[in-house]
Design an enzyme around this catalytic site. Structure first.
Site, mmCIF file in Angstrom:
data_model
loop_
_atom_site.group_PDB
_atom_site.id
_atom_site.type_symbol
_atom_site.label_atom_id
_atom_site.label_comp_id
_atom_site.label_asym_id
_atom_site.label_seq_id
_atom_site.Cartn_x
_atom_site.Cartn_y
_atom_site.Cartn_z
ATOM 1 N N PHE A 1 0.844 -1.196 0.000
ATOM 2 C CA PHE A 1 0.000 0.000 0.000
ATOM 3 C C PHE A 1 0.879 1.245 0.000
ATOM 4 O O PHE A 1 2.086 1.177 0.258
ATOM 5 C CB PHE A 1 -0.912 -0.041 1.234
ATOM 6 N N ASN B 1 1.577 3.573 1.921
ATOM 7 C CA ASN B 1 2.362 3.983 3.095
ATOM 8 C C ASN B 1 3.342 2.912 3.556
ATOM 9 O O ASN B 1 3.930 3.039 4.627
ATOM 10 C CB ASN B 1 1.438 4.376 4.251
ATOM 11 N N LYS B 2 3.530 1.860 2.755
ATOM 12 C CA LYS B 2 4.431 0.794 3.165
ATOM 13 C C LYS B 2 5.868 1.083 2.733
ATOM 14 O O LYS B 2 6.123 1.944 1.885
ATOM 15 C CB LYS B 2 3.971 -0.541 2.593
ATOM 16 N N THR B 3 6.817 0.355 3.311
ATOM 17 C CA THR B 3 8.246 0.573 3.049
ATOM 18 C C THR B 3 8.551 0.458 1.572
ATOM 19 O O THR B 3 9.319 1.250 1.011
ATOM 20 C CB THR B 3 9.080 -0.437 3.857
#
Length: 384
Positions: free
Chosen positions: A197, A199-201
């Site tokens: 998603f 906002n993931k790393t």
């Protein structure tokens, strides 16, 4: 920026006119644009294309897994392996009460019953002793969730699973880059699931990946995610399947992201280190990794002092241009999963937890602003 914050600095008001510091902003400074343009120019923009295999190979390389299968989002990266493990009506799957709702929803979507378990106070993750207490003849699987970049006690969980003949699906949605004794999370159980998603790393906008070392499970998942179509005979569908495929464009973005994963992880770990040093004198408690864990520090989160009005604190920080977010609400408090059970540790974490801006490009000045806003708001409530 390092060391504890100077109290005089914390008293200085922050000007609201400064740009808002969001909780997260993806770093798209690599070859993302070049690879996407290459997809468009090639016309391979759907679920067939060279970047699918390249991205899967890259994640397999990062995690050390034998197989990596791309899917369209992190939620189906949980549902697909559960379905292919044969989890269904009449079964029970043990999952932490303190988790993101997708962990629980995907169990329910198979027709199985989610059975909630308590968290540990230090790392906020699944308590293995409570897992064992909740095993019944109907238990078929355990779903440990590696929240906020942390890592569950997989040695203990796998020992329990092996003694009771249970399958293990690791929800590693938030933990790409996290290892235990050098082994990547997601590779201890029968399968592991990751989210990409925004906002993931590593992000693909929406997207996910399932990893496994089980050849048979990998083959079943690969067929099932593509409508159950035979891998050797087009339009011949051998099993009930789903359209869970990732697009080539998403994979192109993900590949570019993964190429810079070491740099992204280093930046995020720097952010976490600065927060912990700068807030060392404050009455807040950070998530604590157990020995041997190297956290990806996905989203730096902490517990506010008991009695803090979290909503007021978040509003005050937002007013001076610092976005925050609460940690997850306990799943057993949700209307569709409400139970007459009490999980004191999970409930306390959920009530006091706060996530801070954690994106890789945060500057020293922005980190100082976040800490200043937090300390000022705590002091206004008499908590610091």
């Amino acid at each position: 920026m390092s060391g504890a914050m100077n109290p005089a600095q914390a008293e200085r008001p922050v000007r609201a006119a400064q740009p808002v510091i969001p909780v997260y902003r993806p770093d798209l400074s690599g070859k993302e644009r070049d690879y996407v343009i290459d997809c468009v120019d090639s016309t391979w923009i759907s679920s067939i294309g060279a970047y699918i295999g390249k991205f899967e190979a890259a994640i397999a390389g990062v995690t050390g897994a034998k197989h990596a299968l791309s899917v369209c989002n992190g939620t189906v990266a949980l549902h697909l392996p559960l379905h292919c493990m044969g989890i269904g009506p009449g079964d029970e799957v043990i999952v932490p009460a303190f988790t993101y709702i997708a962990s629980v929803n995907t169990i329910a979507q198979t027709g199985a019953v989610p059975v909630f378990a308590e968290s540990l106070r230090g790392d906020w993750l699944l308590d293995p002793e409570d897992v064992e207490r909740r095993i019944t003849p109907r238990t078929k699987a355990i779903m440990p969730v590696h929240l906020y970049g942390g890592a569950c006690d997989m040695a203990a969980i796998m020992d329990i699973a092996q003694r009771h003949g249970l399958q293990v699906l690791e929800d590693a949605a938030e933990a790409l880059g996290t290892t235990i004794g050098g082994q990547h999370v997601g590779t201890f159980g029968h399968a592991g699931s990751f989210s990409f998603f925004g906002n993931k790393t590593v992000t693909t906008g929406e997207g996910g990946m399932v990893v496994t070392n089980d050849d048979a499970l990998a083959a079943t998942m690969r067929m099932t995610k593509g409508q159950g179509q035979s891998t050797t005979r087009r339009y011949w569908h051998e099993v009930l399947g789903f359209n869970y495929r990732m697009t080539n464009i998403s994979a192109a973005i993900g590949l570019a992201q993964t190429e810079r994963l070491p740099q992204i992880l280093a930046a995020k770990r720097r952010v976490a280190k600065i927060y912990k040093e700068s807030l060392a004198g404050m009455p807040v408690t950070f998530q604590q990794a157990m020995a041997g864990v190297e956290s990806a520090d996905w989203l730096v989160s902490l517990l506010l002092p008991p009695g803090t009005d979290r909503d007021r604190l978040m509003a005050e920080m937002q007013a001076v241009g610092v976005e925050t977010r609460p940690v997850f609400y306990p799943a057993h408090h949700m209307p569709m999963y409400r139970r007459e059970e009490h999980f004191p540790i999970a409930e306390d974490i959920a009530a006091r937890g706060l996530s801070l801006p954690s994106f890789p490009a945060l500057t020293d000045g922005e980190l100082a602003r976040v800490c200043e806003a937090l300390v000022n708001s705590l002091r206004q409530q008499g908590k610091a």
